[in-house]
Design an enzyme around this catalytic site. Structure first.
Site, PDB file in Angstrom:
ATOM      1  N   ASP A   1       0.857  -1.181   0.000  1.00 28.35           N
ATOM      2  CA  ASP A   1       0.000   0.000   0.000  1.00 28.35           C
ATOM      3  C   ASP A   1       0.895   1.234   0.000  1.00 28.35           C
ATOM      4  OD1 ASP A   1      -2.174   1.661   0.156  1.00 28.35           O
ATOM      5  OD2 ASP A   1      -2.652   1.213   2.238  1.00 28.35           O
TER       6      ASP A   1
ATOM      7  N   ASP B   1      -3.129   2.529  -5.927  1.00 30.39           N
ATOM      8  CA  ASP B   1      -2.017   2.614  -4.980  1.00 30.39           C
ATOM      9  C   ASP B   1      -1.857   1.404  -4.078  1.00 30.39           C
ATOM     10  OD1 ASP B   1      -4.321   3.043  -3.527  1.00 30.39           O
ATOM     11  OD2 ASP B   1      -3.496   4.679  -2.321  1.00 30.39           O
ATOM     12  N   GLU B   2      -2.504   0.292  -4.388  1.00 26.08           N
ATOM     13  CA  GLU B   2      -2.316  -0.900  -3.562  1.00 26.08           C
ATOM     14  C   GLU B   2      -2.579  -2.160  -4.382  1.00 26.08           C
ATOM     15  OE1 GLU B   2      -5.181  -1.714  -0.443  1.00 26.08           O
ATOM     16  OE2 GLU B   2      -6.588  -0.260  -1.319  1.00 26.08           O
TER      17      GLU B   2
END
Length: 365
Positions: free
Chosen positions: A11, A106-107
């Site tokens: 993350d 983003d993860e």
């Protein structure tokens, strides 16, 4: 339980805000908010850790953020830049394993049980990956390592920012026993309160109930809870999925019928769904709004158009039509969701250019 898998959840730390601080020296070390105009109906899309220390969080109206953090710097989102950085990071992941499942820009989950480096330690691999991300992008990431998705995802949040946490099979049951009930998937504020009223405060308490009791008290999420408190999560990391829809939903921190707050949450969801559509280079003809009220009654409202939805602006433009049909604002809401279905590769999507929000006559609710 299958404890032979090696799953990493990575993350990025305050992704949008960190990109802005990386690219602009004057923003570094200062409370930064990525979002709309605080004088209008802007919403916080992301914020730096400096802003979070004041209580700012995503989906908060920018006017509220400006009030509680008057020294904050506000910048507009640069979605094209974020997508480019996201693609760079996802490419790093594929250097280690083909089993990469992005959850958002983003993860992602990585299954490194068998990996391209032939390395036996998932923790060392996670450390190496995060270091490579920093060297190539200038950004930090946090990672969780375990033998299933649930534990890996929870672990990635334990040592933020720029930290790595590992939950081994031998640690799992003790870790879950001490985990507050709010940390479990599907447990929002109302369910948390119900659990507390039943004397259920953590994973150890939940483990005392059999599956029938959990189903009785909490509905279909009861089966998930029964397994997860026993460290059982067999969901695979899926790198290739035939998607029928792309969406996101959130359980509210507190039930509300406040229209400003509802607007802010829906705008945040629209940004997230729009970013996913653009990253996956797809669009869809049907927009669906999901609402779950405080009494767990759930409704959906959908609209289909001839030109596909492919970005946040287009979603926000059509949301008022759905909200008019939903009766939103009359009863307290505990969950909101947006999804796009009837997907197509047709990316000829018009730009409404109505950020941060439509004009008052087109307000969301």
């Amino acid at each position: 339980m299958n404890n032979k898998r090696k799953i990493i959840h990575i993350d990025m730390d305050a992704f949008f805000a960190s990109v802005e601080q990386r690219d602009n020296r004057e923003f570094r070390g200062k409370p930064l908010i990525v979002g709309g105009n605080p004088q209008n109906r802007g919403v916080v899309a992301a914020c730096s850790y400096e802003a979070r220390s004041f209580g700012v969080h995503s989906a908060m109206p920018c006017s509220t953020a400006a009030r509680i953090c008057p020294q904050a710097i506000f910048v507009r989102p640069r979605m094209n830049t974020y997508r480019q950085v996201s693609a760079q990071i996802m490419e790093i992941f594929t250097q280690y394993t083909p089993l990469v499942e992005p959850l958002s820009v983003d993860e992602a989950f990585l299954d490194v049980t068998i990996n391209r480096r032939n390395h036996p330690s998932a923790t060392i691999l996670a450390t190496t990956i995060c270091q490579q991300i920093y060297e190539e992008s200038g950004l930090t990431a946090s990672a969780g390592v375990s033998f299933n998705k649930f534990l890996a995802k929870v672990a990635s949040d334990l040592n933020k920012p720029n930290g790595i946490s590992t939950i081994t099979p031998g640690m799992a049951l003790d870790f879950i026993s001490s985990l507050p009930v709010r940390k479990f998937f599907g447990v929002g504020k109302v369910t948390e309160q119900k659990m507390h009223s039943l004397g259920l405060k953590n994973g150890a308490d939940l483990r005392l109930l059999n599956e029938e009791q959990l189903l009785h008290h909490f509905g279909k999420v009861g089966s998930f809870l029964y397994n997860i408190v026993r460290a059982i999560d067999t969901r695979p990391v899926q790198s290739q999925r035939c998607r029928k829809s792309i969406g996101n939903e959130t359980t509210l921190q507190q039930d509300t019928k406040d229209r400003v707050e509802i607007n802010a949450i829906l705008a945040s969801l629209a940004y997230q769904v729009g970013a996913s559509l653009e990253r996956k280079k797809t669009a869809g003809y049907t927009l669906t709004l999901k609402i779950r009220y405080h009494d767990f009654t759930t409704i959906t409202r959908s609209i289909s158009i001839s030109t596909p939805f492919g970005n946040a602006e287009n979603i926000l433009f059509h949301l008022p039509n759905l909200l008019e049909k939903s009766g939103i604002g009359t009863n307290k809401i505990r969950l909101l969701g947006l999804s796009i279905s009837k997907l197509t590769n047709d990316r000829r999507v018009p730009r409404q250019l109505l950020l941060p929000f439509p004009q008052p006559k087109r307000c969301l609710c």
